[in-house]
Scaffold this active site. Structure first.
Site, short mmCIF file in Angstrom:
data_model
loop_
_atom_site.label_atom_id
_atom_site.label_comp_id
_atom_site.label_asym_id
_atom_site.label_seq_id
_atom_site.Cartn_x
_atom_site.Cartn_y
_atom_site.Cartn_z
N ASP A 110 13.56 -1.28 2.75
CA ASP A 110 14.04 -0.04 2.15
C ASP A 110 14.53 0.93 3.21
O ASP A 110 14.34 0.74 4.40
CB ASP A 110 12.93 0.59 1.28
CG ASP A 110 11.55 0.50 1.90
OD1 ASP A 110 11.47 0.42 3.15
OD2 ASP A 110 10.56 0.51 1.17
N ASN A 128 -0.30 3.79 -4.61
CA ASN A 128 -0.03 3.67 -6.05
C ASN A 128 0.38 2.26 -6.45
O ASN A 128 0.77 2.02 -7.59
CB ASN A 128 1.05 4.68 -6.48
CG ASN A 128 2.42 4.41 -5.86
OD1 ASN A 128 2.61 3.43 -5.16
ND2 ASN A 128 3.37 5.28 -6.14
N HIS A 140 2.89 0.44 -5.07
CA HIS A 140 4.29 0.05 -4.88
C HIS A 140 4.43 -0.99 -3.77
O HIS A 140 3.59 -1.08 -2.87
CB HIS A 140 5.21 1.26 -4.65
CG HIS A 140 5.07 1.94 -3.33
ND1 HIS A 140 5.34 3.28 -3.15
CD2 HIS A 140 4.70 1.48 -2.11
CE1 HIS A 140 5.16 3.60 -1.88
NE2 HIS A 140 4.77 2.53 -1.23
N GLU A 151 8.46 1.48 -7.30
CA GLU A 151 7.38 2.37 -7.73
C GLU A 151 6.87 1.96 -9.12
O GLU A 151 7.61 1.35 -9.91
CB GLU A 151 7.91 3.81 -7.82
CG GLU A 151 8.42 4.38 -6.49
CD GLU A 151 7.29 4.96 -5.63
OE1 GLU A 151 6.16 4.44 -5.66
OE2 GLU A 151 7.57 5.96 -4.94
P1 PGA Z 1 1.76 2.59 4.85
O1 PGA Z 1 2.82 2.39 3.69
O2 PGA Z 1 1.75 1.32 5.64
O3 PGA Z 1 2.31 3.75 5.66
O4 PGA Z 1 0.45 2.90 4.22
C1 PGA Z 1 2.79 1.24 2.93
C2 PGA Z 1 3.73 1.38 1.77
O5 PGA Z 1 3.87 2.49 1.25
O6 PGA Z 1 4.34 0.38 1.37
#
Ligand code: PGA
Length: 259
Positions: free
Chosen positions: A67, A136, A138, A143
């Site tokens: 992304d 959450n 995702h 999302e």
């Molecule tokens: P993080 O993000 O490794 O910074 O916790 C993971 C994600 O949101 O996919």
């Protein structure tokens, strides 16, 4: 799912880097799908060390990031492109044109999404998709929603996702872009191998749902239950809500324990 639980983040990072390095040694033309975020930082540091120690040649490797923010210039320190060069690509001999990202500055967003999916397809699909998970649930920026998208698409980021990204913007959530481009569920689920990484208590609930709950668009990572070659690496905190693991033996310091 192949589940491995580690005592702490650094043993997890070493094991994840070893898994990725082994694939790179075996397949010099490996196609990687890669994440950004806090979780993979140590993994990339270990992978750089493995690359130096066993002289892994990245010149034939191709990589597609999951992304990118919309509206952030590529050279911005918080762009995911900048992140990847800082933490990994600057330290290995990947060819510049082999490290691909969705272009969050593209004028034609729809066209850019189609271009990115075509580039992944032309590369033969993803061999090894490395993933983090949002608190959450995702994956990439897919999302939680009523419906998920199969293809690369434009995403409006959830407030909690923007808050979780504020650290890349000096803690100022108002600076976090409101939109991003993300690969869809298809390129993740069609990857030939998936490696999901999660550390910390703040991921425990999402991990429990993703691994032990029903498959739901409200928790996109739960779709990984459908994958035939998915490995999940967790530290103890991220694994702490897995109810079926209560009696699992402790993982030795440097070796994954299969529950
Ligand atoms: P993080 O993000 O490794 O910074 O916790 C993971 C994600 O949101 O996919």
């Amino acid at each position: 799912m192949n589940l491995h639980i580690f005592d702490n983040e650094s043993t997890l990072a070493r094991a994840a880097a070893r898994l990725i390095a082994a694939r790179l040694r075996d397949e010099p033309r490996l196609v990687l799908g890669l994440p950004t975020g806090r979780t993979p930082i140590d993994v990339y540091a270990q992978l750089v060390a493995e690359t130096a120690a066993s002289r892994i040649d990245w010149s034939g490797v191709r990589s597609f990031n999951l992304d990118e923010f919309i509206g952030l210039p590529r050279e911005h320190a918080a762009s995911y492109r900048s992140f990847m060069w800082r933490h990994l690509f600057d330290h290995v001999n990947i060819r510049h044109e082999h490290a691909q990202f969705p272009d969050g500055m593209a004028a034609d967003v729809e066209g850019e999404c189609r271009r990115y999916d075509a580039a992944i397809r032309d590369a033969g699909g993803i061999d090894l998709q490395v993933l983090g998970i949002g608190g959450n649930g995702h994956v990439g920026f897919n999302e939680p929603a009523e419906e998920l998208q199969a293809a690369t698409h434009r995403v409006t980021l959830h407030a909690d996702t923007r808050a979780a990204n504020a650290g890349w913007f000096a803690g100022d959530v108002s600076q976090v872009p409101t939109e991003a481009l993300s690969v869809g569920m298809a390129s993740i689920l069609m990857a030939r191998q998936v490696l999901l990484l999660a550390t910390g208590e703040e991921k425990a609930e999402a991990i429990a749902g993703a691994i032990e709950g029903g498959i739901t668009t409200r928790l996109p990572a739960s779709f990984l239950q459908l994958h035939s070659n998915a490995t999940v690496m967790l530290d103890r905190a991220a694994a702490s809500r897995l109810t079926r693991l209560e009696a699992a033996p402790a993982a030795p310091a440097d070796r994954p324990a299969a529950p």
